[in-house]
Design a protein around this motif. Structure first.
Motif, short mmCIF file in Angstrom:
data_model
loop_
_atom_site.label_atom_id
_atom_site.label_comp_id
_atom_site.label_asym_id
_atom_site.label_seq_id
_atom_site.Cartn_x
_atom_site.Cartn_y
_atom_site.Cartn_z
N THR A 102 0.85 -1.19 0.00
CA THR A 102 0.00 0.00 0.00
C THR A 102 0.88 1.24 0.00
OG1 THR A 102 -0.21 0.18 2.42
CG2 THR A 102 -1.82 -1.23 1.26
N GLY A 103 0.38 2.30 -0.63
CA GLY A 103 1.14 3.54 -0.69
C GLY A 103 2.46 3.39 -1.40
N SER A 104 2.44 2.74 -2.57
CA SER A 104 3.72 2.41 -3.22
C SER A 104 3.95 3.15 -4.52
CB SER A 104 3.82 0.89 -3.45
OG SER A 104 2.64 0.37 -4.01
N SER A 105 3.31 4.30 -4.69
CA SER A 105 3.57 5.10 -5.89
C SER A 105 4.85 5.93 -5.75
CB SER A 105 2.39 6.03 -6.19
OG SER A 105 2.23 6.99 -5.17
N ARG A 106 5.34 6.09 -4.52
CA ARG A 106 6.53 6.91 -4.29
C ARG A 106 7.14 6.55 -2.94
NH1 ARG A 106 3.90 12.90 -3.04
NH2 ARG A 106 2.59 12.24 -1.30
N GLY A 107 8.28 7.16 -2.66
CA GLY A 107 8.90 7.04 -1.35
C GLY A 107 9.28 5.62 -0.95
N ILE A 141 1.73 -5.71 -6.49
CA ILE A 141 0.49 -4.94 -6.65
C ILE A 141 0.73 -3.59 -6.00
CG2 ILE A 141 -1.98 -4.85 -6.20
CD1 ILE A 141 -1.92 -7.93 -5.96
N ILE A 142 0.75 -2.57 -6.84
CA ILE A 142 1.15 -1.22 -6.43
C ILE A 142 -0.10 -0.40 -6.16
CG2 ILE A 142 2.30 0.89 -7.22
CD1 ILE A 142 3.95 -1.08 -9.10
N HIS A 143 -0.30 -0.04 -4.91
CA HIS A 143 -1.47 0.76 -4.54
C HIS A 143 -1.10 2.25 -4.52
CE1 HIS A 143 -3.24 3.16 -1.21
NE2 HIS A 143 -4.33 2.89 -1.88
N TYR A 144 -2.04 3.07 -4.98
CA TYR A 144 -1.87 4.52 -4.89
C TYR A 144 -3.21 5.14 -4.52
CZ TYR A 144 -4.22 4.97 -9.45
OH TYR A 144 -5.15 4.93 -10.46
N THR A 145 -3.16 6.40 -4.10
CA THR A 145 -4.39 7.11 -3.72
C THR A 145 -4.85 8.01 -4.85
OG1 THR A 145 -3.75 7.05 -1.40
CG2 THR A 145 -5.46 8.62 -2.01
N ASN A 146 -4.08 9.04 -5.18
CA ASN A 146 -4.49 9.99 -6.21
C ASN A 146 -3.46 10.19 -7.32
OD1 ASN A 146 -7.05 10.74 -5.05
ND2 ASN A 146 -5.92 11.86 -3.48
N ASN A 147 -2.20 9.93 -7.00
CA ASN A 147 -1.14 10.26 -7.95
C ASN A 147 -0.91 9.09 -8.92
OD1 ASN A 147 1.11 11.19 -9.31
ND2 ASN A 147 2.00 12.12 -7.46
N LYS A 148 -1.77 9.00 -9.92
CA LYS A 148 -1.68 7.89 -10.87
C LYS A 148 -0.40 7.97 -11.69
CE LYS A 148 -4.26 5.36 -14.40
NZ LYS A 148 -5.48 5.29 -15.24
N LEU A 149 0.05 9.18 -12.01
CA LEU A 149 1.27 9.32 -12.80
C LEU A 149 2.47 8.73 -12.07
CD1 LEU A 149 0.95 12.90 -14.37
CD2 LEU A 149 0.82 10.69 -15.56
N SER A 150 2.57 9.00 -10.77
CA SER A 150 3.67 8.43 -9.98
C SER A 150 3.56 6.92 -9.91
CB SER A 150 3.68 9.02 -8.57
OG SER A 150 4.08 10.38 -8.59
N LEU A 169 5.44 1.50 -11.79
CA LEU A 169 5.23 0.27 -12.57
C LEU A 169 6.17 0.21 -13.77
CD1 LEU A 169 3.68 -2.33 -12.98
CD2 LEU A 169 1.89 -1.03 -14.17
N ASN A 170 6.41 1.35 -14.40
CA ASN A 170 7.36 1.38 -15.51
C ASN A 170 8.76 0.97 -15.06
OD1 ASN A 170 5.42 2.24 -17.34
ND2 ASN A 170 5.93 4.42 -17.11
N GLU A 171 9.14 1.43 -13.87
CA GLU A 171 10.46 1.07 -13.34
C GLU A 171 10.52 -0.42 -12.98
OE1 GLU A 171 12.21 3.78 -10.48
OE2 GLU A 171 11.02 5.44 -11.29
N VAL A 172 9.41 -0.94 -12.47
CA VAL A 172 9.32 -2.38 -12.20
C VAL A 172 9.52 -3.17 -13.49
CG1 VAL A 172 7.70 -4.23 -11.59
CG2 VAL A 172 7.93 -2.24 -10.10
N ASN A 173 8.81 -2.75 -14.54
CA ASN A 173 8.93 -3.44 -15.83
C ASN A 173 10.35 -3.33 -16.40
OD1 ASN A 173 6.21 -4.16 -15.80
ND2 ASN A 173 5.57 -2.29 -16.86
N ALA A 174 10.98 -2.18 -16.18
CA ALA A 174 12.31 -1.94 -16.73
C ALA A 174 13.37 -2.86 -16.13
CB ALA A 174 12.72 -0.48 -16.53
N GLY A 204 3.86 -6.34 -12.47
CA GLY A 204 2.97 -5.82 -11.46
C GLY A 204 1.70 -5.24 -12.05
N GLU A 205 0.85 -4.75 -11.17
CA GLU A 205 -0.40 -4.10 -11.55
C GLU A 205 -0.65 -2.94 -10.59
OE1 GLU A 205 -2.69 -4.63 -13.91
OE2 GLU A 205 -2.23 -6.63 -14.73
N LEU A 206 -1.48 -1.99 -11.02
CA LEU A 206 -1.85 -0.86 -10.19
C LEU A 206 -3.25 -1.04 -9.62
CD1 LEU A 206 -0.73 2.15 -12.45
CD2 LEU A 206 0.61 0.92 -10.74
N VAL A 207 -3.45 -0.56 -8.40
CA VAL A 207 -4.78 -0.49 -7.80
C VAL A 207 -4.91 0.85 -7.09
CG1 VAL A 207 -5.10 -2.98 -7.50
CG2 VAL A 207 -4.03 -1.65 -5.68
#
Length: 250
Positions: A12-17, A34-43, A48-53, A58-61
């Motif tokens: 949870t809360g894995s879009s940054r930091g 499974i990468i959870h975010y609240t509002n910052n979809k771009l982050s 996820l792009n860095e995970v793929n790289a 992974g997937e976003l929720v």
């Protein structure tokens, strides 16, 4: 074979930091994240792009834990991703910090912090332990403020103390399933949450010098501790409060 091959992790809360670093470290070792975010979809998409790289998957929720009804949305999205599979690692990292003394903290601020930092952790964990593989790992991100609170962060420190208590009790509850439960407590860490505090390099250096290792922490410092606890090598550690602060106050 990578150490977390065929493992599934929800962070949870894995879009940054710290959460982002945890997602990357687990993905690097083969876990599906499974990468959870609240509002910052771009982050979140960048994570996820860095995970793929690095060859991960992974997937976003999305879910907003200030709205506790939104937790059900998280369950629905993750259940679709799992498609009858079970998770192996649950990292309760999402958190909200409102800096305010007891004289100034509002009821709304208090409720928001407890909703995100405590209530969501409790009910997310309640849901996912029913679909967690035996031998799994639950790691709750706490804070060294739970043991050493500061006046201007009194309510936030209370939420993290609650998480430490929850960790101990849950470890006893799930021990028969060989599921370990630990809390990892960062000290001063250079994250987005602290960007205002550390924007002055002199302040950052001064705070770092309060630690035995003479610097502030990085998200990756914390992620490596979490990765160890998820590994087989960390399997004999449960019910513990593990401070990862570089020796704060020593």
């Amino acid at each position: 074979m990578k150490k977390f091959e065929n493992k599934i992790a929800l962070i949870t809360g894995s879009s940054r930091g710290i959460g982002k670093s945890i997602a990357l470290e687990l993905a690097k070792e083969g876990a599906f994240v499974i990468i959870h975010y609240t509002n910052n979809k771009l982050s979140a998409e960048q994570t996820l792009n860095e995970v793929n790289a690095i060859g991960g998957k992974g997937e976003l929720v999305r879910a907003d834990f200030m709205d506790t009804n939104s937790i059900d949305d998280l369950f629905s999205e993750v259940d679709k991703i799992l498609s009858n599979k079970k998770i192996d690692f649950l990292i309760n990292n999402a958190g909200l910090l409102e800096k305010s003394s007891i004289e100034n903290v509002s009821e709304e601020q208090f409720d928001n912090m407890f909703n995100v930092n405590v209530k969501s952790v409790f009910f997310i964990t309640k849901h996912f332990i029913s679909i967690m593989n035996n031998g799994g790992r639950i790691i709750n991100i706490s804070s060294n403020l739970s043991k050493r609170p500061r006046q201007e962060l009194i309510a936030y420190a209370m939420t993290k103390a609650a998480i430490d208590n929850f960790t101990t009790t849950l470890a006893s509850t799930l021990g028969s399933r060989q599921i370990t439960v630990n809390s990892v407590a960062p000290g001063a860490t250079d994250t987005d949450m602290n960007k205002e505090r550390f924007k002055d390099p002199i302040v950052k250096e001064s705070i770092g010098n309060m630690n035995a290792l003479k610097r502030v922490g990085t998200p990756n410092d914390i992620a490596k501790v979490v990765t160890f606890l998820c590994s087989e090598d960390g399997g004999w550690i449960t019910g513990q409060y593990i401070e990862a602060s570089g020796g704060a106050g020593l």
